[in-house]
Design a protein around this motif. Structure first.
Motif, PDB file in Angstrom:
ATOM      1  N   PHE A 158      30.314  35.394  33.810  1.00 24.80           N
ATOM      2  CA  PHE A 158      29.982  36.798  34.068  1.00 24.80           C
ATOM      3  C   PHE A 158      31.004  37.708  33.377  1.00 24.80           C
ATOM      4  CE2 PHE A 158      28.818  34.290  37.852  1.00 24.80           C
ATOM      5  CZ  PHE A 158      27.453  34.454  37.805  1.00 24.80           C
ATOM      6  N   PRO A 159      30.833  38.010  32.095  1.00 31.10           N
ATOM      7  CA  PRO A 159      31.817  38.821  31.369  1.00 31.10           C
ATOM      8  C   PRO A 159      32.162  40.117  32.092  1.00 31.10           C
ATOM      9  CG  PRO A 159      30.197  37.926  29.865  1.00 31.10           C
ATOM     10  CD  PRO A 159      29.703  37.610  31.270  1.00 31.10           C
ATOM     11  N   GLY A 160      33.464  40.395  32.141  1.00 28.93           N
ATOM     12  CA  GLY A 160      33.942  41.626  32.748  1.00 28.93           C
ATOM     13  C   GLY A 160      34.224  41.525  34.238  1.00 28.93           C
ATOM     14  N   ASN A 161      34.043  40.375  34.835  1.00 26.64           N
ATOM     15  CA  ASN A 161      34.321  40.134  36.247  1.00 26.64           C
ATOM     16  C   ASN A 161      33.503  40.998  37.201  1.00 26.64           C
ATOM     17  OD1 ASN A 161      35.410  38.943  38.513  1.00 26.64           O
ATOM     18  ND2 ASN A 161      37.447  39.785  38.267  1.00 26.64           N
ATOM     19  N   PRO A 162      32.176  41.056  37.054  1.00 24.82           N
ATOM     20  CA  PRO A 162      31.372  41.821  38.018  1.00 24.82           C
ATOM     21  C   PRO A 162      31.400  41.207  39.415  1.00 24.82           C
ATOM     22  CG  PRO A 162      29.952  40.539  36.606  1.00 24.82           C
ATOM     23  CD  PRO A 162      31.354  40.408  36.052  1.00 24.82           C
ATOM     24  N   THR A 163      31.769  39.929  39.522  1.00 22.06           N
ATOM     25  CA  THR A 163      31.874  39.298  40.841  1.00 22.06           C
ATOM     26  C   THR A 163      33.160  39.717  41.549  1.00 22.06           C
ATOM     27  OG1 THR A 163      32.991  37.333  39.982  1.00 22.06           O
ATOM     28  CG2 THR A 163      30.570  37.269  40.088  1.00 22.06           C
ATOM     29  N   ARG A 164      34.049  40.366  40.803  1.00 20.03           N
ATOM     30  CA  ARG A 164      35.343  40.827  41.340  1.00 20.03           C
ATOM     31  C   ARG A 164      36.057  39.691  42.055  1.00 20.03           C
ATOM     32  NH1 ARG A 164      34.356  46.232  44.240  1.00 20.03           N
ATOM     33  NH2 ARG A 164      36.618  46.333  44.181  1.00 20.03           N
ATOM     34  N   SER A 165      36.113  38.549  41.374  1.00 21.43           N
ATOM     35  CA  SER A 165      36.737  37.331  41.899  1.00 21.43           C
ATOM     36  C   SER A 165      38.112  37.147  41.270  1.00 21.43           C
ATOM     37  CB  SER A 165      35.861  36.120  41.576  1.00 21.43           C
ATOM     38  OG  SER A 165      34.595  36.262  42.157  1.00 21.43           O
ATOM     39  N   PHE A 166      39.057  36.719  42.102  1.00 15.50           N
ATOM     40  CA  PHE A 166      40.446  36.598  41.676  1.00 15.50           C
ATOM     41  C   PHE A 166      41.046  35.301  42.202  1.00 15.50           C
ATOM     42  CE2 PHE A 166      39.228  40.956  42.408  1.00 15.50           C
ATOM     43  CZ  PHE A 166      39.439  41.504  41.158  1.00 15.50           C
ATOM     44  N   ARG A 167      42.227  34.964  41.663  1.00 14.12           N
ATOM     45  CA  ARG A 167      42.959  33.810  42.167  1.00 14.12           C
ATOM     46  C   ARG A 167      44.451  34.068  42.033  1.00 14.12           C
ATOM     47  NH1 ARG A 167      42.263  28.939  37.755  1.00 14.12           N
ATOM     48  NH2 ARG A 167      43.742  29.748  36.239  1.00 14.12           N
ATOM     49  N   SER A 168      45.214  33.352  42.868  1.00 13.62           N
ATOM     50  CA  SER A 168      46.666  33.462  42.843  1.00 13.62           C
ATOM     51  C   SER A 168      47.268  32.100  43.144  1.00 13.62           C
ATOM     52  CB  SER A 168      47.136  34.471  43.894  1.00 13.62           C
ATOM     53  OG  SER A 168      48.555  34.552  43.897  1.00 13.62           O
ATOM     54  N   SER A 169      48.368  31.789  42.486  1.00 11.00           N
ATOM     55  CA  SER A 169      49.093  30.570  42.837  1.00 11.00           C
ATOM     56  C   SER A 169      50.059  30.851  43.988  1.00 11.00           C
ATOM     57  CB  SER A 169      49.833  30.000  41.622  1.00 11.00           C
ATOM     58  OG  SER A 169      50.711  30.966  41.079  1.00 11.00           O
ATOM     59  N   ASP A 170      50.269  32.133  44.298  1.00 16.44           N
ATOM     60  CA  ASP A 170      51.082  32.535  45.443  1.00 16.44           C
ATOM     61  C   ASP A 170      50.217  32.576  46.698  1.00 16.44           C
ATOM     62  OD1 ASP A 170      53.529  33.022  44.009  1.00 16.44           O
ATOM     63  OD2 ASP A 170      52.611  34.849  43.218  1.00 16.44           O
ATOM     64  N   PRO A 171      50.827  32.504  47.860  1.00 16.29           N
ATOM     65  CA  PRO A 171      50.037  32.589  49.097  1.00 16.29           C
ATOM     66  C   PRO A 171      49.293  33.920  49.223  1.00 16.29           C
ATOM     67  CG  PRO A 171      52.238  31.781  49.560  1.00 16.29           C
ATOM     68  CD  PRO A 171      52.243  32.256  48.131  1.00 16.29           C
ATOM     69  N   VAL A 172      48.241  33.883  50.011  1.00 15.28           N
ATOM     70  CA  VAL A 172      47.453  35.063  50.342  1.00 15.28           C
ATOM     71  C   VAL A 172      47.484  35.184  51.862  1.00 15.28           C
ATOM     72  CG1 VAL A 172      45.137  36.059  50.266  1.00 15.28           C
ATOM     73  CG2 VAL A 172      45.997  34.777  48.305  1.00 15.28           C
ATOM     74  N   ARG A 173      47.849  36.362  52.366  1.00 14.32           N
ATOM     75  CA  ARG A 173      48.020  36.575  53.810  1.00 14.32           C
ATOM     76  C   ARG A 173      46.738  37.088  54.447  1.00 14.32           C
ATOM     77  NH1 ARG A 173      52.130  39.403  53.443  1.00 14.32           N
ATOM     78  NH2 ARG A 173      53.605  37.780  53.957  1.00 14.32           N
ATOM     79  N   VAL A 174      46.384  36.491  55.585  1.00 16.33           N
ATOM     80  CA  VAL A 174      45.245  36.957  56.376  1.00 16.33           C
ATOM     81  C   VAL A 174      45.655  38.231  57.102  1.00 16.33           C
ATOM     82  CG1 VAL A 174      43.722  36.426  58.320  1.00 16.33           C
ATOM     83  CG2 VAL A 174      44.321  34.633  56.669  1.00 16.33           C
ATOM     84  N   VAL A 175      44.822  39.271  56.983  1.00 15.45           N
ATOM     85  CA  VAL A 175      45.074  40.545  57.637  1.00 15.45           C
ATOM     86  C   VAL A 175      44.203  40.694  58.876  1.00 15.45           C
ATOM     87  CG1 VAL A 175      44.976  43.061  57.359  1.00 15.45           C
ATOM     88  CG2 VAL A 175      45.750  41.612  55.462  1.00 15.45           C
ATOM     89  N   ASP A 176      42.923  40.335  58.749  1.00 20.14           N
ATOM     90  CA  ASP A 176      41.979  40.526  59.845  1.00 20.14           C
ATOM     91  C   ASP A 176      40.727  39.701  59.555  1.00 20.14           C
ATOM     92  OD1 ASP A 176      40.956  41.568  62.201  1.00 20.14           O
ATOM     93  OD2 ASP A 176      40.464  43.530  61.352  1.00 20.14           O
ATOM     94  N   GLU A 177      39.904  39.496  60.560  1.00 16.96           N
ATOM     95  CA  GLU A 177      38.620  38.821  60.367  1.00 16.96           C
ATOM     96  C   GLU A 177      37.506  39.862  60.296  1.00 16.96           C
ATOM     97  OE1 GLU A 177      35.768  35.266  62.154  1.00 16.96           O
ATOM     98  OE2 GLU A 177      37.685  35.685  63.133  1.00 16.96           O
ATOM     99  N   VAL A 178      36.554  39.636  59.403  1.00 23.33           N
ATOM    100  CA  VAL A 178      35.370  40.484  59.280  1.00 23.33           C
ATOM    101  C   VAL A 178      34.256  39.781  60.041  1.00 23.33           C
ATOM    102  CG1 VAL A 178      33.697  41.482  57.686  1.00 23.33           C
ATOM    103  CG2 VAL A 178      36.098  41.254  56.992  1.00 23.33           C
ATOM    104  N   THR A 179      33.633  40.462  60.970  1.00 25.16           N
ATOM    105  CA  THR A 179      32.596  39.820  61.787  1.00 25.16           C
ATOM    106  C   THR A 179      31.182  40.268  61.423  1.00 25.16           C
ATOM    107  OG1 THR A 179      32.865  41.502  63.501  1.00 25.16           O
ATOM    108  CG2 THR A 179      34.142  39.459  63.736  1.00 25.16           C
ATOM    109  N   ASP A 180      31.042  41.303  60.614  1.00 19.08           N
ATOM    110  CA  ASP A 180      29.713  41.837  60.320  1.00 19.08           C
ATOM    111  C   ASP A 180      29.340  41.690  58.846  1.00 19.08           C
ATOM    112  OD1 ASP A 180      31.562  43.658  59.383  1.00 19.08           O
ATOM    113  OD2 ASP A 180      30.467  45.414  60.074  1.00 19.08           O
ATOM    114  N   TRP A 181      29.693  40.565  58.250  1.00 20.75           N
ATOM    115  CA  TRP A 181      29.381  40.353  56.831  1.00 20.75           C
ATOM    116  C   TRP A 181      27.949  39.856  56.668  1.00 20.75           C
ATOM    117  CZ3 TRP A 181      28.763  35.019  55.839  1.00 20.75           C
ATOM    118  CH2 TRP A 181      29.311  34.169  56.797  1.00 20.75           C
ATOM    119  N   PRO A 182      27.350  40.130  55.488  1.00 19.00           N
ATOM    120  CA  PRO A 182      25.949  39.733  55.268  1.00 19.00           C
ATOM    121  C   PRO A 182      25.793  38.216  55.183  1.00 19.00           C
ATOM    122  CG  PRO A 182      26.855  40.833  53.321  1.00 19.00           C
ATOM    123  CD  PRO A 182      27.912  40.861  54.368  1.00 19.00           C
TER     124      PRO A 182
END
Length: 136
Positions: free
Chosen positions: A85-109
């Protein structure tokens, strides 16, 4: 690693039961190619994308979507950006560093059972013929 130029809320989908403050780290098996241990943590700026990842995640737990924040540098996910998907329309990312949980989303599609079945069938085909190569 080059930083992606994205700001805002980020989401991670999984079947793990997590709490605010928990850190997601690399070093776990891929949900899409379980023989691969991942060198990155993946996340997206689209809640629906995290929901899809949660639905397809390995394990028996309930699918969950979390708001997350990267703790270090991150980049566009090369598994989808410019490869599929040229240009990253999926807005997907990655990190080799940790990612911190902030909150849970309960109303996702949520996916319909038919859509979930179709996704699982597509992934099975990719696994079987090795077209589902992962850039790790």
């Amino acid at each position: 690693m080059s930083d992606a130029s994205e700001e805002g809320r980020f989401f991670h989908g999984t079947k793990a039961d997590l709490r605010a403050g928990d850190l997601l780290t690399a070093g776990f098996r891929s949900n899409y190619r379980p023989e691969i241990v991942m060198n990155h943590v993946y996340f997206t700026a689209l809640v629906a994308g995290a929901g899809l990842a949660a639905e397809l995640a390995a394990g028996d737990g309930a699918p969950r979507v979390y708001v997350v924040e990267p703790t270090g540098a991150f980049e566009d996910d090369p598994n989808v950006t410019d490869k599929k998907f040229p240009g990253n329309p999926t807005r997907s990312f990655r990190s080799s560093d940790p990612v911190r949980v902030v909150d849970e989303v309960t109303d996702w599609p949520r996916l319909t059972p038919e859509a979930l079945r179709a996704w699982r069938e597509r992934l099975a085909v990719l696994r079987a013929d090795q077209r589902g190569e992962i850039i790790n």
